[in-house]
Write a protein that holds these residues in place. Structure first.
Motif, PDB file in Angstrom:
ATOM      1  N   GLY A 140       0.772  -1.224   0.000  1.00 14.31           N
ATOM      2  CA  GLY A 140       0.064   0.104  -0.089  1.00 14.31           C
ATOM      3  C   GLY A 140       0.787   1.055  -0.016  1.00 14.31           C
ATOM      4  N   THR A 141       0.245   2.232  -0.480  1.00 22.17           N
ATOM      5  CA  THR A 141       0.718   3.586  -0.291  1.00 22.17           C
ATOM      6  C   THR A 141      -0.267   4.475   0.664  1.00 22.17           C
ATOM      7  N   TYR A 142       0.641   4.792   1.868  1.00 22.86           N
ATOM      8  CA  TYR A 142       0.088   5.808   2.799  1.00 22.86           C
ATOM      9  C   TYR A 142      -0.592   7.110   2.220  1.00 22.86           C
ATOM     10  N   SER A 143      -1.356   7.797   2.857  1.00 24.58           N
ATOM     11  CA  SER A 143      -1.836   9.089   2.409  1.00 24.58           C
ATOM     12  C   SER A 143      -1.075   9.974   2.737  1.00 24.58           C
ATOM     13  N   ASP A 144       0.505   9.817   3.367  1.00 25.88           N
ATOM     14  CA  ASP A 144       1.438  10.725   3.438  1.00 25.88           C
ATOM     15  C   ASP A 144       2.568  10.469   2.208  1.00 25.88           C
ATOM     16  N   GLN A 171       3.308  -9.668  10.499  1.00 26.80           N
ATOM     17  CA  GLN A 171       3.827  -8.722   9.486  1.00 26.80           C
ATOM     18  C   GLN A 171       3.258  -7.396   9.871  1.00 26.80           C
ATOM     19  N   THR A 172       4.329  -6.304  10.031  1.00 25.46           N
ATOM     20  CA  THR A 172       3.881  -5.039  10.462  1.00 25.46           C
ATOM     21  C   THR A 172       5.046  -4.066   9.978  1.00 25.46           C
ATOM     22  N   ASP A 173       4.694  -2.799   9.906  1.00 26.02           N
ATOM     23  CA  ASP A 173       5.818  -1.824   9.626  1.00 26.02           C
ATOM     24  C   ASP A 173       5.845  -0.674  10.590  1.00 26.02           C
ATOM     25  N   GLY A 174       5.031  -1.075  11.751  1.00 26.21           N
ATOM     26  CA  GLY A 174       4.766  -0.074  12.816  1.00 26.21           C
ATOM     27  C   GLY A 174       3.559   0.989  12.595  1.00 26.21           C
ATOM     28  N   ARG A 175       3.139   1.032  11.167  1.00 25.25           N
ATOM     29  CA  ARG A 175       1.934   1.787  10.928  1.00 25.25           C
ATOM     30  C   ARG A 175       0.703   1.252  10.660  1.00 25.25           C
ATOM     31  N   SER A 176       1.019  -0.217   9.967  1.00 32.79           N
ATOM     32  CA  SER A 176      -0.205  -1.153   9.642  1.00 32.79           C
ATOM     33  C   SER A 176       0.304  -2.420   9.767  1.00 32.79           C
ATOM     34  N   SER A 177      -0.624  -3.432  10.038  1.00 35.54           N
ATOM     35  CA  SER A 177      -0.449  -4.769  10.319  1.00 35.54           C
ATOM     36  C   SER A 177      -1.209  -5.436   9.505  1.00 35.54           C
ATOM     37  N   VAL A 178      -0.693  -6.858   9.132  1.00 37.94           N
ATOM     38  CA  VAL A 178      -1.711  -8.056   8.706  1.00 37.94           C
ATOM     39  C   VAL A 178      -2.188  -8.720   9.786  1.00 37.94           C
ATOM     40  N   TRP A 179      -3.563  -9.033   9.907  1.00 41.14           N
ATOM     41  CA  TRP A 179      -4.249  -9.819  10.783  1.00 41.14           C
ATOM     42  C   TRP A 179      -4.783 -10.658   9.963  1.00 41.14           C
ATOM     43  N   THR A 180      -4.336 -12.010   9.827  1.00 31.75           N
ATOM     44  CA  THR A 180      -4.766 -13.059   9.229  1.00 31.75           C
ATOM     45  C   THR A 180      -5.031 -12.835   7.829  1.00 31.75           C
ATOM     46  N   ASP A 181      -5.884 -12.362   7.320  1.00 29.04           N
ATOM     47  CA  ASP A 181      -6.557 -11.711   5.872  1.00 29.04           C
ATOM     48  C   ASP A 181      -6.789 -10.240   5.677  1.00 29.04           C
ATOM     49  N   THR A 182      -6.500  -9.553   6.753  1.00 27.17           N
ATOM     50  CA  THR A 182      -6.938  -8.188   6.758  1.00 27.17           C
ATOM     51  C   THR A 182      -5.704  -7.324   7.066  1.00 27.17           C
ATOM     52  N   LEU A 183      -5.349  -6.429   5.998  1.00 24.20           N
ATOM     53  CA  LEU A 183      -4.204  -5.358   6.299  1.00 24.20           C
ATOM     54  C   LEU A 183      -5.234  -4.179   6.889  1.00 24.20           C
ATOM     55  N   ALA A 184      -4.540  -3.683   8.080  1.00 29.84           N
ATOM     56  CA  ALA A 184      -5.367  -2.474   8.783  1.00 29.84           C
ATOM     57  C   ALA A 184      -4.223  -1.643   9.019  1.00 29.84           C
ATOM     58  N   VAL A 185      -4.743  -0.301   9.048  1.00 31.06           N
ATOM     59  CA  VAL A 185      -3.860   0.829   9.730  1.00 31.06           C
ATOM     60  C   VAL A 185      -3.895   0.571  11.145  1.00 31.06           C
ATOM     61  N   ASP A 186      -2.845   0.748  11.847  1.00 30.60           N
ATOM     62  CA  ASP A 186      -2.616   0.423  13.060  1.00 30.60           C
ATOM     63  C   ASP A 186      -3.556   1.720  14.022  1.00 30.60           C
ATOM     64  N   ARG A 193      -4.094   6.788   6.306  1.00 33.68           N
ATOM     65  CA  ARG A 193      -5.078   5.859   5.536  1.00 33.68           C
ATOM     66  C   ARG A 193      -4.097   5.297   4.411  1.00 33.68           C
ATOM     67  N   LEU A 194      -4.595   4.169   3.863  1.00 36.26           N
ATOM     68  CA  LEU A 194      -3.958   3.768   2.512  1.00 36.26           C
ATOM     69  C   LEU A 194      -4.596   4.284   1.489  1.00 36.26           C
ATOM     70  N   ALA A 195      -3.937   5.047   0.751  1.00 28.66           N
ATOM     71  CA  ALA A 195      -4.436   5.917  -0.463  1.00 28.66           C
ATOM     72  C   ALA A 195      -4.387   4.969  -1.854  1.00 28.66           C
ATOM     73  N   ALA A 196      -3.334   4.135  -1.706  1.00 29.46           N
ATOM     74  CA  ALA A 196      -3.427   3.380  -3.165  1.00 29.46           C
ATOM     75  C   ALA A 196      -2.849   1.896  -2.604  1.00 29.46           C
ATOM     76  N   TYR A 197      -2.850   0.876  -3.493  1.00 33.17           N
ATOM     77  CA  TYR A 197      -2.396  -0.429  -3.501  1.00 33.17           C
ATOM     78  C   TYR A 197      -2.000  -0.794  -4.840  1.00 33.17           C
ATOM     79  N   ARG A 198      -1.033  -1.910  -4.606  1.00 32.13           N
ATOM     80  CA  ARG A 198      -1.093  -2.879  -5.740  1.00 32.13           C
ATOM     81  C   ARG A 198      -0.909  -4.343  -5.180  1.00 32.13           C
ATOM     82  N   LEU A 199      -1.276  -5.079  -5.956  1.00 35.84           N
ATOM     83  CA  LEU A 199      -1.338  -6.661  -5.789  1.00 35.84           C
ATOM     84  C   LEU A 199      -0.253  -7.257  -6.571  1.00 35.84           C
TER      85      LEU A 199
END
Length: 456
Positions: A140-144, A171-186, A193-199
């Motif tokens: 993801g790309t954050y809003s910043d 899996q975390t970078d200290g700002r977002s984390s993966v909880w099983t199947d969900t990537l969430a902003v901490d 926010r997550l402003a964009a993403y790639r798969l």
């Protein structure tokens, strides 16, 4: 207890802690907005809380960056492994077995959803013959303007002989984390926010073979939902009931405890199997040969085994359930969120049942006879008074699965994102989470309904 909510509880606690509350329970969620043309965002051009994007056409597959993969045409365009990009050794953490694999990759274009998101959930539809598997990642790309790392959203195979189907913890970078199947902003309260993403898809096969996975659909749901203990009451608009098979999870209690402690936690695969069979698909006798012949409804045991997430240690991984359904011929399956019972009425009117996630105290849902911090059931219709007709797998027998729940109670426990438990503590609500399974060639009415709820 119906279902299995441990992962939802952990995620909800993390999000609530970031917001300064003591909440635990199920994942906060939100509601979908109407969709534009196929392949676009739900709710484009209007305020919304959910945006879906799925890659599934030949044009979609050709739009990404292919590294050893190839788009293939046909009645169901897909992506296959063409020329290996390289070879790697993979050690399965659940078996300890190290094996060599050839691999190739495909990366989607960067996508900016109409909804800057606090959560993103990927889902996919694929076939993985024996000797193959796939990995789905999301960045993801954050809003910043900064980026997340590449997060693994699932290592998946339709079978379980080559690898163990699994999510990946820690899996975390200290700002977002993966909880099983969900990537969430901490910390959603921070405004980040997550402003964009790639798969990114990585396809694997046994070295020296021509085997390949085939991926027909890949996408994600981005959502940002406001906190709410209640939602506005909707006005009934439909009286219709679909003829969906009825299966009880509870008759399987004690069976195959290696899959999420047996049937008592099988609400998700039991619901998935009901809808798969509604669409006229089912496992073959050969598929079911491993099940004890004395067991009724062996297909439910089959669904539990082949939705099981070996890291989560449960059958409630949302994308794994959708991927399981899509292993049947010409079925599509997605994980999304809806905005109201009116959306469910739109789907039911078009002949499309839905699997919904909800949490509640026993007294909050008249007639259920239980409380739960996370449970899946199948909505199959509405009464003349607008009440919800649900196939609730948390029932003692198949015959008892059909339930009628009060409309106002049901829509609130499904759509809210905050609730109180029996001790008065704030917990999370499930907020409109929904699995939708539908044919590859839906009717015109079904296409219209799926567009209306933001899926096509």
């Amino acid at each position: 207890m119906p279902g299995s909510a441990s992962r939802r509880t952990v995620l909800a606690a993390a999000l609530a802690a970031a917001a300064g509350t003591a909440a635990t329970g199920a994942v906060p969620a939100s509601a979908a907005e109407p969709a534009p043309a196929p392949g676009g965002d739900a709710g484009a051009g209007a305020p919304g809380t959910v945006a879906n994007r799925f890659w599934s056409t030949l044009t979609d597959w050709r739009s990404g960056a292919a590294e050893g993969t190839r788009a293939v045409a046909g009645h169901r365009p897909g992506l296959v492994l063409d020329a290996p990009l390289g070879r790697t050794d993979h050690t399965d953490p659940h078996t300890g077995r190290t094996s060599p694999w050839e691999y190739a990759r495909w990366t989607s274009p960067a996508h900016t959803p109409a909804v800057p998101a606090t959560e993103v959930i990927a889902s996919w539809n694929a076939r993985t013959p024996a000797g193959t598997w796939l990995q789905v990642e999301l960045s993801g790309t954050y809003s910043d303007g900064t980026d997340t790392p590449w997060y693994v959203m699932g290592r998946w195979a339709s079978g379980d002989t080559d690898i163990r189907r699994t999510s990946v913890d820690d899996q975390t970078d200290g700002r977002s984390s993966v909880w099983t199947d969900t990537l969430a902003v901490d910390d959603p309260a921070s405004g980040l926010r997550l402003a964009a993403y790639r798969l990114r898809l990585t396809l694997y096969r046994r070295p020296g073979t021509t085997l390949t996975p085939t991926v027909w659909r890949l996408g994600a749901m981005a959502s940002d939902v406001p906190d709410r203990f209640t939602v506005p009451a909707s006005v009934p608009g439909l009286a219709r009931e679909l003829a969906v098979p009825r299966y009880s999870q509870n008759i399987h209690i004690g069976r195959y405890p290696e899959y999420d402690n047996g049937g008592e936690a099988w609400c998700s695969p039991t619901s998935s199997q009901m809808i798969v069979e509604y669409w006229g698909r089912r496992p073959s006798a050969e598929d079911l040969a491993w099940v004890n012949p004395d067991y009724a409804d062996p297909q439910v045991c089959h669904a539990a085994r082949f939705t099981y997430d070996h890291q989560y240690a449960g059958c409630g991984n949302w994308p794994f359930n959708a991927a399981y359904a899509a292993t049947y011929p010409d079925l599509n399956a997605v994980v999304t969120r809806l905005r109201s019972l009116a959306d469910l009425e739109t789907l039911i009117a078009a002949g499309i049942p839905a699997i919904t996630s909800q949490s509640f105290r026993a007294e909050e849902l008249t007639g259920a006879g239980y409380g739960t911090s996370g449970h899946l059931m199948t909505v199959i219709g509405f009464t003349a008074d607008g009440d919800v007709i649900a196939n609730d797998p948390a029932s003692p027998t198949d015959e008892a699965v059909r339930r009628v729940y009060r409309r106002r109670e049901w829509e609130n426990i499904w759509l809210r994102t905050k609730r109180y438990d029996a001790n008065g503590r704030v917990r999370s609500g499930t907020g409109g989470v929904c699995y939708l399974y539908f044919p590859e060639r839906p009717t015109s009415a079904q296409c219209k309904a799926l567009r209306a709820v933001g899926v096509l």
